[in-house]
Design an enzyme around this catalytic site. Structure first.
Site, mmCIF file in Angstrom:
data_model
loop_
_atom_site.group_PDB
_atom_site.id
_atom_site.type_symbol
_atom_site.label_atom_id
_atom_site.label_comp_id
_atom_site.label_asym_id
_atom_site.label_seq_id
_atom_site.Cartn_x
_atom_site.Cartn_y
_atom_site.Cartn_z
ATOM 1 N N GLY A 1 0.163 4.373 0.074
ATOM 2 C CA GLY A 1 -0.244 5.405 1.030
ATOM 3 C C GLY A 1 0.356 5.137 2.399
ATOM 4 C CE LYS A 2 -0.726 -0.508 5.718
ATOM 5 N NZ LYS A 2 -1.501 -1.758 5.910
ATOM 6 C CE LYS B 1 -4.241 9.248 7.299
ATOM 7 N NZ LYS B 1 -4.263 8.317 6.171
ATOM 8 C CG ASN C 1 -1.884 1.100 1.300
ATOM 9 O OD1 ASN C 1 -1.527 2.229 1.008
ATOM 10 N ND2 ASN C 1 -3.108 0.814 1.713
ATOM 11 C CG HIS D 1 -5.124 4.690 12.135
ATOM 12 N ND1 HIS D 1 -5.297 5.820 11.360
ATOM 13 C CD2 HIS D 1 -5.090 3.659 11.258
ATOM 14 C CE1 HIS D 1 -5.382 5.475 10.085
ATOM 15 N NE2 HIS D 1 -5.256 4.163 10.002
ATOM 16 C CG PHE E 1 -12.267 3.332 4.534
ATOM 17 C CD1 PHE E 1 -13.383 3.073 3.754
ATOM 18 C CD2 PHE E 1 -11.519 2.246 4.979
ATOM 19 C CE1 PHE E 1 -13.753 1.773 3.419
ATOM 20 C CE2 PHE E 1 -11.866 0.944 4.650
ATOM 21 C CZ PHE E 1 -12.986 0.706 3.866
ATOM 22 C CG ASP F 1 -4.137 -6.194 9.344
ATOM 23 O OD1 ASP F 1 -4.183 -5.945 8.119
ATOM 24 O OD2 ASP F 1 -5.036 -6.822 9.924
#
Ligand code: ITT
Length: 182
Positions: A12-13, A164, A10, A169, A143, A66
């Site tokens: 973005g991560k 952000k 991913n 999280h 999301f 995760d």
């Protein structure tokens, strides 16, 4: 500069982890080979299984993550199924499921698995918020356009990457990893 490999497909991560860890002097290499995400009830179990699967295959120290969106009115759905649900229902699908809901409370959770010198650790981060009535913003990924943190009046997708990072999280879990590295 110490190098940590991040096993993720991913982008973005990956870019969020780089943005947070590189200023602290860590280089983040990507390992995109993937690992099986077992069906499990918790993000922790998925992360632990990933660590064991990649041990010996990915150079240490390495990390994986995760993450998931847990919507109260949907009893925690999509939770551990977030990746699949984002790819199928998408943001519009979540908004339709919540169309008649009075309580839009939700939280993002991140569990980072970290393996170094054969030892495994997990670090958790969470952010509380709400699912918006409509998607807003185009930054970030996943999301982000439908999640508004409790402390903010904008969705993650309406924020700069730096904003952000203040709330997310992932950055909270990465902060715990950083404390461990220190
Ligand atoms: P990996 O290769 O790292 O496993 P993935 O996209 O499959 O990538 P996850 O299993 O952790 O990652 O997926 C959780 C999904 O939840 C992800 O695909 C996004 O759709 C969503 N998600 C996770 N963190 C998010 C964030 O910060 N903002 C928006 N959506 C997020």
């Amino acid at each position: 500069m110490p190098t940590i490999t991040f096993a993720t497909g991913n982008e973005g991560k990956l870019s969020e982890a780089r943005q947070q860890l590189e200023p602290l002097g860590f280089e983040i290499d990507a390992y995109g080979g993937g690992y099986p995400e077992i069906q499990a009830d918790t993000l922790e179990a998925v992360a632990r299984f990933g660590l064991e699967t990649l041990a010996g295959e990915v150079p240490e120290p390495f990390l994986l993550e995760d993450a998931g969106l847990f919507v109260d009115a949907l009893e925690g759905f999509p939770g551990v199924y977030s990746s699949y649900v984002f790819g199928t229902l998408g943001n519009e699908g979540i908004l339709s499921l919540l169309a008649d809901t009075e309580d839009p409370s939700a939280r993002f959770r991140s569990v980072i698995g970290f393996r170094v010198d054969g030892e495994e650790h997990t670090f958790v981060g969470e952010v509380e918020g709400t699912i918006t009535e409509q998607a807003r913003g185009s930054a970030g990924f996943g999301f982000d356009p439908i999640f508004q943190p409790r402390e903010a009046e904008r969705t993650f997708a309406e924020m700069s990457p730096e904003e952000k990072i203040e709330l997310s999280h992932r950055s909270r879990a990465l902060a715990r990893l950083r404390e461990h590295l220190a």
